[in-house]
Design a protein around this motif. Structure first.
Motif, PDB file in Angstrom:
ATOM      1  N   ASP A 121       0.830  -1.216   0.000  1.00  0.00           N
ATOM      2  CA  ASP A 121       0.000   0.000   0.000  1.00  0.00           C
ATOM      3  C   ASP A 121       0.857   1.256   0.000  1.00  0.00           C
ATOM      4  OD1 ASP A 121      -2.576  -1.326   2.205  1.00  0.00           O
ATOM      5  OD2 ASP A 121      -2.195  -1.624   0.064  1.00  0.00           O
TER       6      ASP A 121
ATOM      7  N   MET B  96       7.932   4.175  -5.779  1.00  0.00           N
ATOM      8  CA  MET B  96       7.196   4.206  -7.032  1.00  0.00           C
ATOM      9  C   MET B  96       7.573   5.436  -7.855  1.00  0.00           C
ATOM     10  SD  MET B  96       3.126   4.543  -7.703  1.00  0.00           S
ATOM     11  CE  MET B  96       3.293   6.313  -7.540  1.00  0.00           C
TER      12      MET B  96
ATOM     13  N   SER C 273      -4.860   3.912 -13.261  1.00  0.00           N
ATOM     14  CA  SER C 273      -3.680   3.241 -13.790  1.00  0.00           C
ATOM     15  C   SER C 273      -2.646   4.286 -14.155  1.00  0.00           C
ATOM     16  CB  SER C 273      -4.057   2.417 -15.031  1.00  0.00           C
ATOM     17  OG  SER C 273      -2.901   1.827 -15.598  1.00  0.00           O
TER      18      SER C 273
ATOM     19  N   HIS D 265       4.723   2.941 -12.781  1.00  0.00           N
ATOM     20  CA  HIS D 265       5.600   2.835 -11.623  1.00  0.00           C
ATOM     21  C   HIS D 265       7.030   3.019 -12.108  1.00  0.00           C
ATOM     22  CE1 HIS D 265       7.789   1.035  -8.245  1.00  0.00           C
ATOM     23  NE2 HIS D 265       6.673   1.175  -7.527  1.00  0.00           N
TER      24      HIS D 265
ATOM     25  N   ARG E 154       0.954   0.103 -13.761  1.00  0.00           N
ATOM     26  CA  ARG E 154       0.290  -0.663 -12.709  1.00  0.00           C
ATOM     27  C   ARG E 154      -1.134  -0.142 -12.525  1.00  0.00           C
ATOM     28  NH1 ARG E 154       3.272  -4.997 -11.445  1.00  0.00           N
ATOM     29  NH2 ARG E 154       2.592  -4.978  -9.256  1.00  0.00           N
TER      30      ARG E 154
ATOM     31  N   TYR F 287      -4.077   0.715  -9.691  1.00  0.00           N
ATOM     32  CA  TYR F 287      -4.137   1.015  -8.259  1.00  0.00           C
ATOM     33  C   TYR F 287      -5.575   1.300  -7.818  1.00  0.00           C
ATOM     34  CZ  TYR F 287       0.909   1.613  -8.568  1.00  0.00           C
ATOM     35  OH  TYR F 287       2.236   1.405  -8.769  1.00  0.00           O
TER      36      TYR F 287
ATOM     37  N   TYR G  92      -7.480   3.310  -4.865  1.00  0.00           N
ATOM     38  CA  TYR G  92      -7.126   4.355  -3.885  1.00  0.00           C
ATOM     39  C   TYR G  92      -8.345   4.841  -3.122  1.00  0.00           C
ATOM     40  CZ  TYR G  92      -8.987   7.633  -7.345  1.00  0.00           C
ATOM     41  OH  TYR G  92      -9.798   8.297  -8.219  1.00  0.00           O
TER      42      TYR G  92
ATOM     43  N   THR H 208      -3.285   4.118  -1.297  1.00  0.00           N
ATOM     44  CA  THR H 208      -3.367   3.539  -2.643  1.00  0.00           C
ATOM     45  C   THR H 208      -2.787   2.136  -2.599  1.00  0.00           C
ATOM     46  OG1 THR H 208      -3.186   5.703  -3.683  1.00  0.00           O
ATOM     47  CG2 THR H 208      -2.673   3.778  -5.040  1.00  0.00           C
ATOM     48  N   ARG H 209      -3.523   1.205  -3.151  1.00  0.00           N
ATOM     49  CA  ARG H 209      -3.108  -0.192  -3.134  1.00  0.00           C
ATOM     50  C   ARG H 209      -2.897  -0.668  -4.575  1.00  0.00           C
ATOM     51  NH1 ARG H 209      -6.584  -3.564   0.657  1.00  0.00           N
ATOM     52  NH2 ARG H 209      -5.228  -2.454   2.082  1.00  0.00           N
ATOM     53  N   ASP H 210      -1.765  -1.260  -4.767  1.00  0.00           N
ATOM     54  CA  ASP H 210      -1.457  -1.846  -6.080  1.00  0.00           C
ATOM     55  C   ASP H 210      -2.235  -3.157  -6.195  1.00  0.00           C
ATOM     56  OD1 ASP H 210      -0.421  -2.997  -8.338  1.00  0.00           O
ATOM     57  OD2 ASP H 210       1.670  -2.516  -7.859  1.00  0.00           O
TER      58      ASP H 210
ATOM     59  N   THR I 273      -2.598  -4.816  -8.974  1.00  0.00           N
ATOM     60  CA  THR I 273      -2.099  -5.641 -10.080  1.00  0.00           C
ATOM     61  C   THR I 273      -1.690  -7.001  -9.573  1.00  0.00           C
ATOM     62  OG1 THR I 273      -1.289  -3.617 -11.122  1.00  0.00           O
ATOM     63  CG2 THR I 273      -0.462  -5.720 -11.992  1.00  0.00           C
ATOM     64  N   GLU I 274      -0.894  -7.041  -8.518  1.00  0.00           N
ATOM     65  CA  GLU I 274      -0.434  -8.309  -7.968  1.00  0.00           C
ATOM     66  C   GLU I 274      -1.564  -9.069  -7.292  1.00  0.00           C
ATOM     67  OE1 GLU I 274       2.851  -7.634  -5.426  1.00  0.00           O
ATOM     68  OE2 GLU I 274       4.194  -6.971  -7.034  1.00  0.00           O
TER      69      GLU I 274
END
Length: 895
Positions: free
Chosen positions: A152, A173, A218, A221, A227, A229, A231, A250-252, A254-255
């Motif tokens: 995050d 980032m 989006s 990074h 990526r 995100y 938020y 903000t949380r990525d 993608t993973e």
């Protein structure tokens, strides 16, 4: 899609954990030594410890001030320094309650992961926890893995869209340092124009609505490329409820998307965790609350033996007793809205062995959504029935004791512990010692330090240390009830409080009897003086019953005011002269009826058969209802004085007749003298005038001057005769007092002295003078003489200025008018201030100034007739001041 494919499932588990999870970042000094920690992330349980307040950009000691006394931060610093995981237990006070916590501290890169487990209740279930240790460790590692790998981004904007904070993930980032980023805007930190405008609009919306904004965006990074995100922008409110900053997370994701497959693979592990967890847990789906997974602790709570009895079934069917209870309705509401629920000490009625039993639980319900938009609710429960009942029992006991203490009319307080802390105190005790409720929780000796070393403090310590109750009346205690050390007397009762065979405190009751003690002492002192007075008095002292029928003589030495000797009856017939008995009975009856002091001069029979004059005086003694209970009196021998008085009254009567005859003769003489003296003076003046006319052509300058001096002498003789007559009559003529307005009096005098005022150019200045009672003729003559005197003694070639002012003063409840008359005349020597009011006194040559010397003497007589006073002050060639003090009201009907 199955539940294991949903990342939010893990997030829900993370937030639903009964353990607090805290992610900390070290704060280093200039020597790169860790001195504190910054809180980066807290789960829901940890937030509960701090009341769900904001923790962003705060240090650990700010967020958890209760941890300071436990010195946990020193252990955190040690883990950060060595990298060695630490696990320790501490007792922490939160909201005046003590909790036992198990801390686990793990270093991950430059972060610390702190797991805080509330083991207060779990201590009661140590056997169960030991058997489930392996599962708990797996759960701990699972939670640690989630928190340690959360990517995050955390940041804060001010109201001008400027970054005031960015965490390391965000700086990484951007590929920038904090120095290059903090204090700069979105565009300066690499945001494209559309991206910056979008966030600025959202910030404005948060400020305007004070509500959270959530979105997905989006952007690239610096290291990982493009990526996606998720938020959240949330308002930070100040104490006035206004937005002072905007916090963002903000949380990525993608993973997370990539990890959904891994989540699916872990679903079995998740269900296993539920089944093996030491905390009661189950998983339900849908609004019908169908149970999909359940562990043994939960089965025990709902009185079921195996999972087969409930799995795949509706909770309403499995537990029909819950149908009308709020608990299942709450689960359905969480299922519908997705809003988590936390409930503490919630009552639930369960059927156990065929009977309904009420239990109390701490509940946690969290909604878990999977990728197919289906949802489940994770239930967690902890049975706290015993704790609740124990607390209620204690609170009920304390409440009853407090109620008894508060309602008792006697000043009472409860002291606890070896330091004798004031735990309870009623309003009567607070009022008695002059303090407020702020003393609750303080040591008694700190509140009343003046007790140190006093007898009463030693008894207090004996009660606590030895358990010896203390009861004593009229104990002397000196303390500062009103800020000044004063002696007080109390009736005291101290009893120890015993719990489990140990003295834990005491109850004190203190009744202020200072007034009673002081009154008794004064009464004793008064009685001593009374005895001495009676013994030393030359008068006969006696007591009489309420109706004057019984007489007790107290004049013998060694008397007792409570003596019960038989009273003397028919004393009037025995001791009072026959001629005085009727009058004595009349005065007695009047005194009894009006409850007034009895006073009478009468003759008393002596032992030798003679009668002597005595003065009797008796004072009524009344009770609280003003009823006369007895009379206390004295009898004084006044025979000699009475005999002398009778002789004096005869002499005075004779002398008064002689004075009246003398006064009449003097009045007659004054009239005759004034008429007889005026006649020859009139003839002298007449024949002198004729002689002057007859020899007018033959008179030289010397002869003319002699004749003029004869005229002046005869005029002065006329004035002298009139003055003597007025002075002699001033005491003879009585005047009726009327209301006199001094303003009108001065106005009339101005008219009468108009010629003199015009001739000299004089002026009288006055305004708003007093209105009083007096003889108007005499008051007029008083001020006429004073004003005429000022005109007469004016300085040559200087117009006389006369100023008159007045003011009202009060002396001994009586009001007076004080009138001051000031002139600018020739004045007089200060040592002549008294003499100028004497008869025939002249301070100046009769050749230069007219007058008889009677004017001011007459003024003094007029003022004294009015019960007033006149004084004068003067300075040669600067003027004179006359001060007249007259009462506003006259006591007598005649003046």
């Amino acid at each position: 899609m199955k539940l294991i494919e949903n990342k939010e499932l893990f997030q829900a588990i993370f937030n639903s954990s009964p353990n607090g999870i805290t992610i900390l970042q070290s704060i280093n000094d200039e020597k790169d030594k860790t001195v504190n920690f910054l809180v980066l992330l807290l789960n829901s349980t940890a937030l509960h410890f701090i009341g769900n307040t904001s923790y962003e950009n705060k240090s650990y000691s700010e967020v958890f001030p209760m941890m300071k006394e436990a010195a946990v931060e020193e252990k955190f610093i040690e883990v950060m320094k060595t990298g060695v995981t630490a696990s320790f237990e501490n007792i922490i006070t939160i909201n005046n309650k003590k909790y036992s916590f198990q801390f686990t501290v793990v270093k991950q890169a430059d972060l610390l992961v702190v797991t805080t487990e509330d083991i207060t209740a779990l201590r009661q279930a140590e056997i169960t926890l030991d058997t489930a240790l392996t599962v708990a460790e797996k759960q701990k590692r699972f939670y640690d893995s989630i928190t340690n790998n959360t990517p995050d981004l955390v940041y804060v904007f001010d109201l001008s869209y400027i970054f005031t904070y960015a965490n390391k993930a965000l700086l990484t980032m951007w590929g920038k340092s904090a120095e290059d980023s903090i204090g700069r805007g979105l565009r300066e930190n690499g945001y494209e124009e559309w991206h910056a405008l979008m966030h600025e609009r959202e910030i404005d919306e948060v400020v305007a609505t004070k509500k959270t904004v959530r979105g997905t965006v989006s952007f690239p990074h610096a290291e990982l490329g493009n990526r996606v995100y998720d938020y959240i922008l949330a308002p930070v409110l100040n104490e006035e409820g206004e937005v002072e900053a905007i916090a963002g997370t903000t949380r990525d994701i993608t993973e997370i998307k990539q990890a959904e497959k891994r989540i699916q693979q872990s679903e079995t592990r998740f269900r296993s965790m539920i089944e093996q967890a030491p905390i009661a847990m189950l998983l339900s789906k849908g609004e019908d609350v169908i149970i999909e997974s359940i562990n043994n602790p939960m089965l025990q709570f709902i009185n079921k033996k195996t999972a087969k009895e409930v799995l795949g079934k509706k909770a309403f069917d499995t537990l029909p007793e819950l149908a009308d209870q709020q608990i299942l309705q709450t689960v359905v509401q969480v299922q519908k809205t997705g809003i988590p629920y936390r409930g503490y000490e919630q009552p639930v009625d369960l059927v156990v062995n065929g009977e309904t039993e009420r239990r109390y639980f701490n509940f946690s319900f969290d909604c878990i959504n999977d990728a197919e938009d289906s949802s489940a609710v994770l239930h967690m429960a902890m049975d706290v029935t015993e704790q609740v009942l124990a607390r209620w029992k204690l609170e009920d006991s304390e409440s009853r004791l407090k109620s008894v203490i508060d309602q008792t009319p006697a000043p009472t307080l409860v002291l606890m512990g070896k330091d004798l802390i004031i735990e309870q105190i009623n309003k009567h005790m607070l009022q008695m010692i002059g303090r407020g409720e702020e003393i609750i929780g303080k040591a008694l000796i700190d509140v009343l330090p003046e007790l140190e070393g006093q007898y009463v403090w030693k008894q207090v310590q004996n009660v606590y240390n030895k358990g010896i109750p203390f009861y004593q009346s009229e104990v002397l205690v000196q303390h500062n009830r009103t800020g000044v050390p004063v002696d007080y007397y109390y009736n005291l009762a101290y009893r120890p409080l015993v719990q489990n065979g140990q003295i834990v405190g005491m109850i004190q009751v203190a009744i202020d009897v200072t007034e009673h003690v002081m009154a008794r002492k004064k009464l004793e002192e008064s009685e001593k003086r009374f005895r001495a007075l009676i013994t030393a008095s030359s008068d006969a002292v006696y007591r009489m019953n309420a109706d004057f029928t019984g007489l007790r003589n107290l004049e013998e030495q060694g008397f007792d005011t409570n003596q019960q000797q038989a009273p003397s009856v028919n004393w009037i017939d025995k001791y009072i002269h026959p001629d005085d008995r009727k009058q004595a009975v009349h005065f007695i009856e009047a005194s009894i009826e009006n409850k007034k002091i009895f006073e009478l001069e009468h003759r008393v029979l002596n032992a030798d058969g003679t009668f002597t004059w005595n003065f009797s005086r008796a004072v009524p003694i009344v009770d609280d209802q003003n009823n006369v209970i007895e009379w206390f009196g004295t009898c004084t021998d006044i025979h000699e004085e009475r005999t002398i008085t009778e002789k004096l009254e005869s002499l005075v009567a004779d002398r008064t007749k002689e004075l009246q005859r003398s006064n009449e003769d003097l009045q007659q003489f004054a009239h005759v003298a004034s008429h007889d003296l005026k006649e020859p003076v009139r003839k002298i003046k007449t024949f002198t005038s004729r002689l002057q006319d007859h020899l007018s052509e033959q008179l030289d300058e010397v002869a003319t001057r002699y004749i003029e001096r004869i005229h002046v002498a005869t005029d002065r003789m006329f004035n002298m005769i009139d003055g003597v007559l007025a002075y002699s009559k001033i005491n003879a003529d009585l005047q009726k007092p009327t209301v006199v307005d001094l303003n009108e009096v001065i106005k009339n005098i101005e008219t009468d002295l108009e010629v003199s005022l015009q001739r000299t150019g004089g002026k009288i200045d006055y305004d708003d003078l007093a209105i009083l009672e007096g003889a108007s003729v005499l008051i007029y003559q008083l001020f006429y003489n004073l004003i005429n005197n000022s005109l007469k003694f004016a300085k040559a070639n200087v117009p006389p200025q006369i100023k008159i002012v007045s003011e009202i003063k009060e002396e001994k409840n009586k009001k007076f008018a004080v009138i001051t008359l000031t002139d600018n005349g020739i004045g007089f020597e200060p040592d002549m201030a008294e003499r100028i009011f004497e008869t025939f006194t002249r301070l100046n040559s009769k050749d230069n100034y007219e007058g008889t010397g009677l004017g001011l003497a007459l003024c003094k007589k007029i003022v004294e007739r009015h019960e007033g006073k006149i004084t004068a002050t003067g300075i040669i060639n600067e003027g004179a001041v006359f001060t007249i003090k007259l009462p506003l009201q006259q006591k007598e009907n005649n003046i």
